[in-house]
Design an enzyme around this catalytic site. Structure first.
Site, short mmCIF file in Angstrom:
data_model
loop_
_atom_site.label_atom_id
_atom_site.label_comp_id
_atom_site.label_asym_id
_atom_site.label_seq_id
_atom_site.Cartn_x
_atom_site.Cartn_y
_atom_site.Cartn_z
N LYS A 145 0.00 -1.12 0.31
CA LYS A 145 -0.45 -0.02 0.21
C LYS A 145 1.03 1.31 0.05
O LYS A 145 0.72 2.35 -1.02
CB LYS A 145 -0.72 0.25 1.51
CG LYS A 145 -1.85 -0.74 1.39
CD LYS A 145 -3.20 -0.64 2.33
CE LYS A 145 -4.22 -1.63 1.69
NZ LYS A 145 -4.87 -1.58 2.41
N LYS A 149 -4.51 -8.96 -5.70
CA LYS A 149 -5.58 -9.68 -5.17
C LYS A 149 -6.33 -8.85 -5.30
O LYS A 149 -7.00 -7.50 -5.15
CB LYS A 149 -4.85 -9.17 -3.46
CG LYS A 149 -6.25 -9.51 -2.37
CD LYS A 149 -6.06 -9.59 -0.78
CE LYS A 149 -6.14 -7.98 -0.23
NZ LYS A 149 -7.41 -7.27 0.18
N LYS A 177 -10.56 -4.34 -2.20
CA LYS A 177 -12.33 -3.41 -2.01
C LYS A 177 -12.18 -1.80 -2.71
O LYS A 177 -12.35 -0.83 -3.43
CB LYS A 177 -12.43 -2.54 -0.89
CG LYS A 177 -13.67 -3.32 -0.14
CD LYS A 177 -13.71 -3.21 0.52
CE LYS A 177 -13.63 -4.16 2.26
NZ LYS A 177 -11.99 -3.45 3.08
N1 AQP Z 1 -9.45 -11.26 -2.48
C1 AQP Z 1 -9.73 -11.63 -1.15
N2 AQP Z 1 -9.52 -13.19 -1.19
C2 AQP Z 1 -9.71 -13.41 -0.28
N3 AQP Z 1 -10.14 -13.40 0.95
C3 AQP Z 1 -10.01 -11.47 0.82
N4 AQP Z 1 -10.16 -10.33 1.71
C4 AQP Z 1 -10.13 -9.82 1.22
N5 AQP Z 1 -9.45 -9.55 0.09
C5 AQP Z 1 -9.58 -10.98 0.46
C6 AQP Z 1 -10.21 -10.90 3.18
O1 AQP Z 1 -11.31 -10.19 3.56
C7 AQP Z 1 -11.80 -9.64 4.82
C8 AQP Z 1 -11.83 -8.43 5.22
O2 AQP Z 1 -10.55 -7.69 4.51
P1 AQP Z 1 -10.56 -5.92 4.83
O3 AQP Z 1 -11.98 -4.70 4.65
O4 AQP Z 1 -10.46 -6.40 6.35
O5 AQP Z 1 -9.29 -5.57 4.32
P2 AQP Z 1 -8.50 -5.69 2.92
O6 AQP Z 1 -7.50 -7.15 3.05
O7 AQP Z 1 -8.00 -4.36 3.03
O8 AQP Z 1 -9.36 -5.75 1.21
P3 AQP Z 1 -9.46 -5.12 0.62
O9 AQP Z 1 -10.49 -5.84 -0.78
O10 AQP Z 1 -8.38 -5.19 -0.23
O11 AQP Z 1 -9.45 -3.50 0.66
P4 AQP Z 1 -8.63 -2.50 0.52
O12 AQP Z 1 -8.88 -2.34 -0.81
O13 AQP Z 1 -10.03 -1.09 0.72
O14 AQP Z 1 -7.70 -2.34 0.95
C9 AQP Z 1 -10.24 -9.57 5.60
O15 AQP Z 1 -10.77 -11.83 6.44
C10 AQP Z 1 -9.55 -10.46 4.16
O16 AQP Z 1 -8.22 -10.96 4.94
#
Ligand code: AQP
Length: 339
Positions: A116, A197, A200
């Site tokens: 990030k 990955k 969001k």
């Molecule tokens: N791509 C993924 N595949 C499987 N599991 C995933 N998780 C996130 N991305 C994937 C799981 O979803 C839960 C919530 O995630 P989070 O909101 O805590 O944070 P994150 O990992 O930062 O999610 P994003 O989607 O990547 O968000 P941004 O873009 O805001 O950083 C967790 O259990 C995570 O493992």
């Protein structure tokens, strides 16, 4: 007291909640909730780590929507506590204390921070300290299991290390949690890039990157039709890689098909067939979640009652743990003076 293992997990109300979050986290919570003493939190304080991305009214709406999606995914407030992180102040208090006991090098080593931070010109200290807040979330509740996607494994390991360090320095206050990670679907990749990955924040700004949990069927179909595959044309289920593997993984996770069923259904078939099957399975699998989320978003009074009930239970546990933490550190003056 319950004999079920204490479970804590959460999702940030940032960006567009996607099928990776659903498969990697939410669906596991709902499926296993009978066997858990579960606390499921909308981790809104984590969504502040990139302040440039905050729009207060959008964030507020996302918090409600995330609670609604938790319920629509099958979490039952009679079985699990559902709450919003910022309503339980102990999360922020313990996060500061754990930030103080965490060596800087441990935080700088985190893969998610490095990824990030490398994509930004300026990096706030909150992004670096995020794992200490996550450790606080987990350790406040004597959590035994943390059901998460693969991307969070390193943060759970750090949480254990921080707990051990604190216990060694100030006495045995924290229990050690373990990650609970599913076999298929723990890391769903972006439809537009099999090396990144599904995320969001990217899904919020880039069409075709993710499948939103509450996207309408036409949007889901368009994203899957445009998903990157490769220069081949037929599927080898055992050796598929890249975008084809992503589509197979999504299908298998959503349909619960066994490896043999996947082989029988897809081996030797064309990519067009695979995409049509994924569209059907995903639209059908997410339809109840989308419809129930829409229904719940029109009933904020009910959502508020769920959050209040969850917060009360979480606060009771968190207050007890924080009393032990303050005592171990010698900062329990307020309580002593008021006696
Ligand atoms: N791509 C993924 N595949 C499987 N599991 C995933 N998780 C996130 N991305 C994937 C799981 O979803 C839960 C919530 O995630 P989070 O909101 O805590 O944070 P994150 O990992 O930062 O999610 P994003 O989607 O990547 O968000 P941004 O873009 O805001 O950083 C967790 O259990 C995570 O493992």
């Amino acid at each position: 007291m319950t004999s079920k293992p204490r479970v804590f997990s959460g999702v940030q109300p940032s960006g567009k909640l996607h099928i990776g979050n659903y498969i990697g986290a939410l669906s596991v919570w709902a499926k296993e909730q009978d066997t858990f003493d579960g606390l499921f939190c909308v981790v809104d304080l984590h969504a502040l780590t990139v302040p440039e991305a905050i729009n207060p009214s959008v964030l507020n709406q996302k918090i409600w929507e995330t609670v609604a999606i938790y319920l629509a995914s099958g979490l039952d407030p009679k079985k699990s506590s559902i709450f919003v992180q910022s309503t339980v102040h102990e999360h922020a208090e313990l996060a500061w204390i754990l930030t103080c006991v965490t060596p800087l090098g441990w935080l700088e080593r985190m893969t998610q921070f490095k990824t990030k931070a490398s994509a930004r010109e300026t990096v706030g200290s909150g992004l670096l300290c995020y794992p200490a807040l996550m450790a606080a979330d987990i350790l406040l509740y004597d959590t035994k299991l943390v059901p998460v996607g693969e991307d969070q494994r390193q943060h759970i390991e750090l949480t254990r290390d921080v707990a051990i360090r604190f216990n060694n320095m100030f006495g045995p206050v924290f229990s050690l949690p373990e990650a609970m990670i599913r076999k298929v679907g723990a890391r769903i990749m972006g439809l537009d890039d099999p090396n990144a990955k599904m995320s969001k924040s990217i899904g919020e700004i880039k069409v075709g990157h993710s499948i939103g949990v509450i996207d309408p069927p036409n949007v889901i179909a368009k994203a899957i039709k445009s998903a990157v595959t490769d220069s081949g044309s037929t599927i080898d289920t055992d050796n598929a890689a890249g975008g084809v593997r992503t589509l197979l993984t999504i299908y298998q996770a959503v349909s619960n098909a066994s490896d043999d069923e996947m082989h029988a259904r897809f081996n030797g078939k064309g990519y067009g067939f695979l995409k049509s099957q994924v569209i059907e399975a995903v639209c059908e699998g997410l339809r109840p979640v989308r419809e129930e989320t829409q229904r719940l978003m029109a009933d904020k009074t009910y959502l508020k009652s769920v959050i209040d009930q969850g917060s009360e239970i979480a606060s009771g546990i968190a207050e007890e743990k924080m009393a032990l933490v303050r005592n171990a550190l010698g900062i329990d003056f307020i309580k002593k003076l008021s006696k």
